[in-house]
Design a protein around this motif. Structure first.
Motif, PDB file in Angstrom:
ATOM      1  N   UNK A 390       0.834  -1.205   0.000  1.00 31.04           N
ATOM      2  CA  UNK A 390       0.000   0.000   0.000  1.00 31.04           C
ATOM      3  C   UNK A 390       0.863   1.246   0.000  1.00 31.04           C
ATOM      4  N   UNK A 391       1.930   1.236   0.805  1.00 29.98           N
ATOM      5  CA  UNK A 391       2.805   2.407   0.892  1.00 29.98           C
ATOM      6  C   UNK A 391       3.508   2.668  -0.435  1.00 29.98           C
ATOM      7  N   UNK A 392       3.924   1.608  -1.124  1.00 29.79           N
ATOM      8  CA  UNK A 392       4.786   1.761  -2.295  1.00 29.79           C
ATOM      9  C   UNK A 392       4.059   1.770  -3.632  1.00 29.79           C
ATOM     10  N   UNK A 393       2.768   1.433  -3.644  1.00 31.12           N
ATOM     11  CA  UNK A 393       2.097   1.280  -4.938  1.00 31.12           C
ATOM     12  C   UNK A 393       1.361   2.533  -5.402  1.00 31.12           C
ATOM     13  N   UNK A 394       1.316   3.583  -4.581  1.00 26.94           N
ATOM     14  CA  UNK A 394       0.604   4.790  -4.987  1.00 26.94           C
ATOM     15  C   UNK A 394       1.391   5.535  -6.061  1.00 26.94           C
ATOM     16  N   UNK A 395       0.724   5.893  -7.145  1.00 29.08           N
ATOM     17  CA  UNK A 395       1.376   6.619  -8.239  1.00 29.08           C
ATOM     18  C   UNK A 395       1.793   8.011  -7.786  1.00 29.08           C
ATOM     19  N   UNK A 503     -10.218   4.343  -1.950  1.00 30.91           N
ATOM     20  CA  UNK A 503      -9.861   4.850  -0.626  1.00 30.91           C
ATOM     21  C   UNK A 503     -10.685   4.105   0.417  1.00 30.91           C
ATOM     22  N   UNK A 504      -9.996   3.544   1.407  1.00 30.62           N
ATOM     23  CA  UNK A 504     -10.663   2.894   2.537  1.00 30.62           C
ATOM     24  C   UNK A 504     -10.278   3.620   3.812  1.00 30.62           C
ATOM     25  N   UNK A 505     -11.279   4.131   4.521  1.00 30.48           N
ATOM     26  CA  UNK A 505     -11.066   4.795   5.810  1.00 30.48           C
ATOM     27  C   UNK A 505     -11.564   3.843   6.892  1.00 30.48           C
ATOM     28  N   UNK A 523      -6.773  -7.221   0.803  1.00 27.33           N
ATOM     29  CA  UNK A 523      -7.855  -7.098  -0.177  1.00 27.33           C
ATOM     30  C   UNK A 523      -7.878  -5.759  -0.883  1.00 27.33           C
ATOM     31  N   UNK A 524      -6.976  -4.848  -0.539  1.00 29.66           N
ATOM     32  CA  UNK A 524      -6.937  -3.553  -1.218  1.00 29.66           C
ATOM     33  C   UNK A 524      -6.246  -3.701  -2.569  1.00 29.66           C
ATOM     34  N   UNK A 525      -6.761  -3.059  -3.590  1.00 32.77           N
ATOM     35  CA  UNK A 525      -6.091  -3.129  -4.893  1.00 32.77           C
ATOM     36  C   UNK A 525      -4.838  -2.264  -4.909  1.00 32.77           C
ATOM     37  N   UNK A 526      -3.947  -2.522  -5.824  1.00 28.68           N
ATOM     38  CA  UNK A 526      -2.755  -1.680  -5.985  1.00 28.68           C
ATOM     39  C   UNK A 526      -3.178  -0.251  -6.287  1.00 28.68           C
TER      40      UNK A 526
END
Length: 793
Positions: A390-395, A503-505, A523-526
């Protein structure tokens, strides 16, 4: 710093909220009906008296000393820690791919049975391979053998092999278990039905074994469910497997084993040592640990009369029932665990005249050897892997579109929006009033066209958060964590099985145990963003782990601390408790009332008066809008005693179905550690029909005793994540040792408009607030994160 426990004006000015006339309490003491106890083993049994059991390991609770296998007692323990911190029953991780694909097509109950069958087959294969009893260390190889050899060397004063604590090329990580990808959820049936009971033939077979061993036959359904297919044969082959049944203790399993095995039963039986090792690790999980340090575990085994604790651990490792880990610690972790240097460093200094370098010239590092159950080890590793993704996959360019919504925000809301714009993982801390900031974030994200969802711990939390969104709360925008994981709420999953969202809060983040957190984050997508929001001062999760606290300590992502205070006298009182101060606050509208009591019977009497009469008369808050909170289930003023008195006053009846009548307020536990409030509708041959926030539920007759309690009075763990217009916190004189700062903070914060404190603990309350923090938990998440996610600047 003030630690005034009873503000004078609060007691004197209680007005209509403090009853004037005292009546005879007459509340009966609630005790569990005793069942015949199995005969104790010889020296294998650790206790022959009626004293409560000692704690076997640091933070490992053995319960409240229930001396019998009570057939009619709830298998949950009497104290809140054991009642609310039971390990979640989940699908076994790491199964073969073909089993995972098949389980995806089965119902949840069938998938669990299939997983249990695979596990039993694996155990049988391992046992068949054994030609002789385990000699010390001979059945281990590789890293496990090296680690145990190093521990022996350190304990003997010698230097451990350099290959153990040196750091060569990192070994390949255990691959994270692929989550079972379920198809799009099917709309739920009108009434949810609990998991089916074991087959009648299996229960009857277990009943015969229990009778042969002198154990209560009424334990048969629980035993068959815990051991799965082949339970009868498994118990005859290894009677100590009875320890897998909740609330069964080693001395009780010893008596059962002696009755079945006769002269062959001995304290040094390999099966006993292995079963007690697993039992201690399960007890540690109930107390919140995901693993135990090896010296702690071996010391606990010694207290359980296991003659060779090291051999017992080796046997559990060889059978695959536990895993061993070596974690290298940094200075912060070492200080937290009381280490200033590692064992290798001690030995090197002794042999090299104080030279701080090892044989290869590298400085030694503090290390710890831990042993844990596979399910929690895999969950923690999977969670660390998923968080790193999650930390590394954000564009990098993903933050540009957020400029339009961040420009108009201010204060903590603006900080949160800017942090989420540029990072995949963000932590947000604050009290109940700070929920307005994640609500603003969710609205902004949906304005940008993002698929944004908020998940809460309880149905009440979902309702309160949806109210903050108002008309912007579209269907599926605010869900509960169990509903999201089950697929009954939320956006569903995409073709790859990931949540269809951007976005999941996650609200109530401190309530996330390591297994639930792993399933959610996996279960979160890239490219999706994750925000964990919650109040770090409340009680931690009922299940093992301390995910939110570990992430805050790791500083692996931005952290936004809300500056929005909780309003009113209750907010002021609770904020003081959070920093260790029990302050006297002004409550001109009688928002806070202290009711002093001398003994437990008076505490029950006053609680009933407050809930049924005083609070409704003074504030217009009905008894159904009021909750009573007490430290535990047992005792003269626990939830059982309080609920019995409140039922007699508010909904009297004969208790035609397992002690329940239509209209009774209940607390339903569909899974360990989860509480759903509701009301009894009726009962028939199918079971007890309940009306809960998420819809009707039918609890089978055989599960009513285990899964349903009366719900006028709750423990703080049951109440966390929800709020009521009024709360009555009951602190009888014997509750002092159960109190801690997180407990008081959580209990006092459950009331929105009014808080009454039935106070009988005198100075134990301010002492708990000032001096008793949360109990430490042993986890591996910070160490696992450090290797994958650098600390945020």
């Amino acid at each position: 710093m003030s630690t005034e426990s009873v503000p004078p004006e609060s007691t004197e000015n209680a007005g209509p909220a403090t009853p004037d006339a005292a009546e005879e309490p007459g509340t009966p003491d609630d005790t569990a009906t005793a069942q015949p106890e199995p005969a104790p083993a010889d020296s294998a049994s650790t206790s022959d008296d009626d004293t409560p059991p000692a704690r076997d390991a640091e933070g490992v609770s053995d319960g409240e000393g229930e001396e019998t296998l009570a057939a009619d007692a709830n298998p949950a323990a009497e104290t809140e820690d054991e009642t609310e911190a039971e390990a979640e029953a989940g699908t076994e991780a790491g199964k073969a791919d073909d089993a995972a694909e098949a389980a995806a097509q089965l119902s949840e109950a069938q998938a669990e049975l299939a997983a249990q069958k695979l596990e039993r087959e694996r155990i049988e294969r391992r046992r068949a391979e054994k030609a002789e009893p385990i000699a010390s260390g001979t059945k281990l190889s590789g890293k496990a053998a090296d680690l145990l050899a190093a521990v022996r060397a350190v304990e003997g004063g010698a230097k451990p092999p350099a290959t153990v604590f040196a750091e060569p090329a990192p070994a390949p990580r255990r691959p994270a278990p692929e989550p079972v990808r379920r198809p799009q959820p099917v709309p739920p049936a009108p009434a949810a039905v609990a998991a089916p009971a074991p087959a009648a033939e299996a229960v009857e077979g277990v009943r015969r074994v229990l009778a042969d061993g002198g154990a209560p036959e009424t334990l048969a359904p629980q035993t068959a469910a815990a051991l799965g297919e082949g339970a009868e044969e498994l118990l005859r082959e290894d009677p100590w497997q009875l320890l897998r049944v909740p609330a069964v203790r080693p001395e009780q399993a010893d008596g059962f084993a002696r009755a079945l095995l006769g002269p062959q039963c001995a304290p040094d039986d390999e099966r006993r040592g292995r079963a007690v090792t697993v039992w201690l690790l399960e007890q540690a999980a109930l107390a919140g640990h995901t693993a135990l340090e090896l010296p702690t575990l071996t010391a606990a085994l010694g207290r359980q009369a296991v003659p060779d604790a090291e051999a017992a651990v080796q046997s559990a490792l060889a059978e695959g029932e536990a895993l061993v880990f070596q974690d290298a610690l940094d200075s912060v972790d070492a200080a937290r665990s009381g280490r200033t240097e590692g064992p290798a460093e001690n030995s090197a200094n002794a042999t090299n005249g104080g030279d701080e370098s090892g044989e290869d010239g590298e400085e030694s590092r503090p290390v710890r050897v831990l042993v844990g159950l596979e399910r929690y080890a895999l969950a923690e590793e999977s969670l660390a892997d998923a968080l790193a993704r999650v930390v590394n996959s954000l564009a990098k360019e993903a933050s540009a579109r957020w400029e339009s919504v961040t420009a108009g925000a201010s204060g903590s809301t603006a900080e949160l929006l800017r942090a989420v714009a540029g990072h995949g993982l963000v932590l947000h801390t604050g009290g109940d009033a700070s929920r307005a900031e994640p609500a603003a974030l969710l609205s902004a994200a949906r304005t940008l066209g993002l698929r944004a969802v908020a998940a809460c711990h309880t149905s009440d939390g979902r309702q309160r958060f949806a109210a903050l969104l108002g008309e912007r709360a579209e269907e599926g925008t605010v869900v509960t964590v169990p509903g999201l994981l089950a697929g009954t709420e939320g956006p569903g999953r995409d073709a790859d099985g990931a949540f269809a969202l951007d976005l999941l809060v996650l609200l109530d983040a401190p309530q996330l145990d390591v297994e639930s957190a792993a399933m959610l984050v996996e279960s979160l997508p890239d490219g999706a963003r994750l925000v964990l929001s919650g109040d770090p001062a409340v009680l931690w999760s009922a299940g093992p782990g301390r995910v939110f606290a570990d992430l805050l300590a790791a500083r692996a992502c931005p952290q936004v601390a809300s500056r929005t205070p909780d309003p009113g006298p209750i907010g002021e009182l609770v904020s003081g408790v959070g920093i260790g101060e029990l302050n006297q606050v002004d409550a001109p509208g009688k928002e806070i009332v202290i009711v002093p009591v001398r003994e437990a019977g008076e505490a029950v009497h006053r609680t009933v008066q407050l809930v049924a009469d005083s609070v409704p008369r003074a504030f217009g808050i009905t008894p159904e809008e009021t909750v009573a909170i007490t430290p535990g289930h047992g005792g003269a003023a626990g939830t059982r005693a309080l609920n019995a008195a409140l039922k007699e006053r508010l909904n009297p009846g004969p208790g035609r179905f397992g002690g329940f009548d239509p209209g009774d307020r209940i607390a339903y536990s569909p899974a360990p550690g989860r509480t759903v409030p509701g009301r009894v509708v009726t009962a028939d041959a199918e079971g007890l029909h309940l009306s809960c926030a998420d819809g009707p539920v039918v609890v089978p007759r055989e599960r009513v005793e285990q899964a349903v309690r009366h719900g006028w009075a709750l423990t703080a763990h049951q109440a966390v994540g929800s709020r009521w217009p009024a709360a009555v916190v009951v602190l009888p004189g014997d509750a002092g040792q159960a109190l801690s700062r997180p407990w008081v903070y959580t209990a006092f914060g459950r009331g929105e408009r009014h808080l009454s404190v039935v106070h009988g603990v005198e100075q134990a309350l301010p002492k708990a607030v000032a001096e008793v923090p949360a109990k430490p938990r042993t986890t591996r998440l910070p160490v696992l994160l450090r290797t994958q996610v650098p600390a945020a600047e």
